[in-house]
Design a protein around this motif. Structure first.
Motif, mmCIF file in Angstrom:
data_model
loop_
_atom_site.group_PDB
_atom_site.id
_atom_site.type_symbol
_atom_site.label_atom_id
_atom_site.label_comp_id
_atom_site.label_asym_id
_atom_site.label_seq_id
_atom_site.Cartn_x
_atom_site.Cartn_y
_atom_site.Cartn_z
ATOM 1 N N ILE A 79 0.866 -1.153 -0.117
ATOM 2 C CA ILE A 79 0.148 0.117 0.045
ATOM 3 C C ILE A 79 0.884 1.170 -0.157
ATOM 4 O O ILE A 79 1.840 1.323 0.881
ATOM 5 C CB ILE A 79 -0.860 -0.173 1.270
ATOM 6 N N VAL A 80 0.692 2.173 -1.067
ATOM 7 C CA VAL A 80 1.516 3.352 -1.017
ATOM 8 C C VAL A 80 0.387 4.586 -0.853
ATOM 9 O O VAL A 80 -0.604 4.666 -1.843
ATOM 10 C CB VAL A 80 2.288 3.688 -2.248
ATOM 11 N N GLY A 81 0.675 5.324 0.134
ATOM 12 C CA GLY A 81 -0.240 6.404 0.370
ATOM 13 C C GLY A 81 0.218 7.420 1.408
ATOM 14 O O GLY A 81 1.433 7.309 1.777
ATOM 15 N N ARG A 82 -0.560 8.454 1.320
ATOM 16 C CA ARG A 82 -0.152 9.952 2.011
ATOM 17 C C ARG A 82 -0.541 9.592 3.707
ATOM 18 O O ARG A 82 -0.060 10.141 4.706
ATOM 19 C CB ARG A 82 -1.075 10.919 1.540
ATOM 20 N N ARG A 83 -1.871 8.749 3.638
ATOM 21 C CA ARG A 83 -2.434 8.559 4.964
ATOM 22 C C ARG A 83 -2.495 7.085 5.335
ATOM 23 O O ARG A 83 -2.667 6.456 4.380
ATOM 24 C CB ARG A 83 -3.779 8.926 5.196
ATOM 25 N N GLU A 84 -2.158 6.872 6.605
ATOM 26 C CA GLU A 84 -2.114 5.390 7.077
ATOM 27 C C GLU A 84 -3.503 4.671 7.069
ATOM 28 O O GLU A 84 -4.648 5.348 7.218
ATOM 29 C CB GLU A 84 -1.899 5.094 8.606
ATOM 30 N N SER A 85 -3.486 3.501 6.361
ATOM 31 C CA SER A 85 -4.841 2.750 5.898
ATOM 32 C C SER A 85 -5.597 1.995 7.110
ATOM 33 O O SER A 85 -6.718 1.837 6.913
ATOM 34 C CB SER A 85 -4.812 1.931 4.651
ATOM 35 N N GLY A 86 -4.956 1.677 8.021
ATOM 36 C CA GLY A 86 -5.268 0.780 8.898
ATOM 37 C C GLY A 86 -5.218 -0.607 8.680
ATOM 38 O O GLY A 86 -5.337 -1.124 9.804
ATOM 39 N N PHE A 87 -4.709 -0.983 7.541
ATOM 40 C CA PHE A 87 -4.735 -2.731 7.245
ATOM 41 C C PHE A 87 -3.442 -3.252 8.146
ATOM 42 O O PHE A 87 -2.568 -2.802 7.924
ATOM 43 C CB PHE A 87 -4.734 -2.689 5.856
ATOM 44 N N LYS A 88 -3.860 -4.284 8.857
ATOM 45 C CA LYS A 88 -2.874 -4.890 9.416
ATOM 46 C C LYS A 88 -3.160 -6.578 9.016
ATOM 47 O O LYS A 88 -4.011 -7.247 9.564
ATOM 48 C CB LYS A 88 -2.916 -4.779 10.804
#
Length: 272
Positions: A79-88
């Motif tokens: 996952i590449v993004g500016r905000r944390e996605s929350g996926f663990k």
């Protein structure tokens, strides 16, 4: 009474939209279908999908990541993004990066990944043309170039990589609308790239039917009742988030007859 008038007005708009979508000539697009990649299972048939996914903090990207986690066809997710996605999850690695239009500092992280699901995007409402172009063209093209570079992709014939770009119904390079022209330019350049399999997904109304979504658009809470009506009339304009997510995996593994993936194509891919 005003509520009923608004509801009738929405229904009229939806019906008009369905009529418009049903008039789309899926076969008539600006790309040469003879160059489409249909099925590369004879080459690397045992390869699992190792996907880079953007937009995981939005509704579509979140659904695509969740489906990829659940899919046996997907081995790894970046996952590449500016905000944390929350996926663990053991499949998932996440990189936070502030500027997706410049990926030089993290480009080596893309080595070994064979699919890109570019779901990041923004509404054109209230956004100036320069900002919209940066997000809708510069960012996906930067991702494409960096993945090509670090994986030594030189031509369509030397790889089995997939790039999927989520655009939208109504994308057209000759449109009066800036967003439609920018999206069309991005589609054209992605499809002309050296990725073996390239697809532009053009969904219309999306039913967020994956449980546990945190980023579903709030408006669907109020207009979700329209989905079963619209779906019964047109698969081209009304699809589910699960179908989009499954169709991406199928496109990576099996390819498809067209580079432009409209709503009805998404349904076919998801069911294939």
């Amino acid at each position: 009474m005003n509520f009923l008038k608004k509801r009738y007005f929405i229904i009229i708009l939806i019906i008009s939209y369905i009529i418009y979508l049903n008039n789309i000539e899926i076969e008539d697009n600006i790309f040469n279908m003879e160059n489409n990649q249909i099925n590369n299972n004879n080459n690397n048939s045992n390869n699992k999908i190792r996907a880079i996914i953007t937009g995981a903090s939005g509704m579509i990207g979140e659904g695509v990541v969740q489906n990829a986690i659940e899919s046996d066809e997907v081995e790894k997710i970046l996952i590449v993004g500016r905000r944390e996605s929350g996926f663990k999850n053991e499949k998932v690695k996440e990189i936070l990066h502030n500027d997706l239009s410049n990926l030089t500092n993290i480009q080596n992280e893309f080595i070994g990944y064979n699919s890109v699901y570019f779901c990041a995007g923004i509404s054109s409402v209230g956004v100036d043309n320069e900002t919209y172009h940066k997000i809708s063209y510069d960012m996906p093209m930067e991702m494409l170039r960096k993945v090509e570079l670090v994986n030594n992709i030189k031509s369509k014939d030397d790889n089995n990589f997939t790039f999927i770009y989520v655009t939208g119904s109504g994308t057209n390079e000759n449109s009066w609308s800036n967003w439609a022209r920018v999206k069309a330019k991005t589609e054209n350049h992605i499809i002309a790239s050296n990725f073996n399999k390239t697809f532009a997904f053009r969904p219309g109304f999306i039913q967020p039917n994956i449980p546990g979504l945190k980023n579903a658009y709030k408006m669907y809470k109020y207009i979700g009742w329209l989905y079963p009506i619209g779906r019964s009339i047109s698969q081209n304009g009304f699809i589910t988030l699960r179908e989009i997510s499954q169709a991406m995996v199928k496109a990576s593994t099996n390819g498809y007859k067209s580079n432009i993936i409209n709503g009805s194509d998404i349904v076919k891919l998801a069911r294939s």
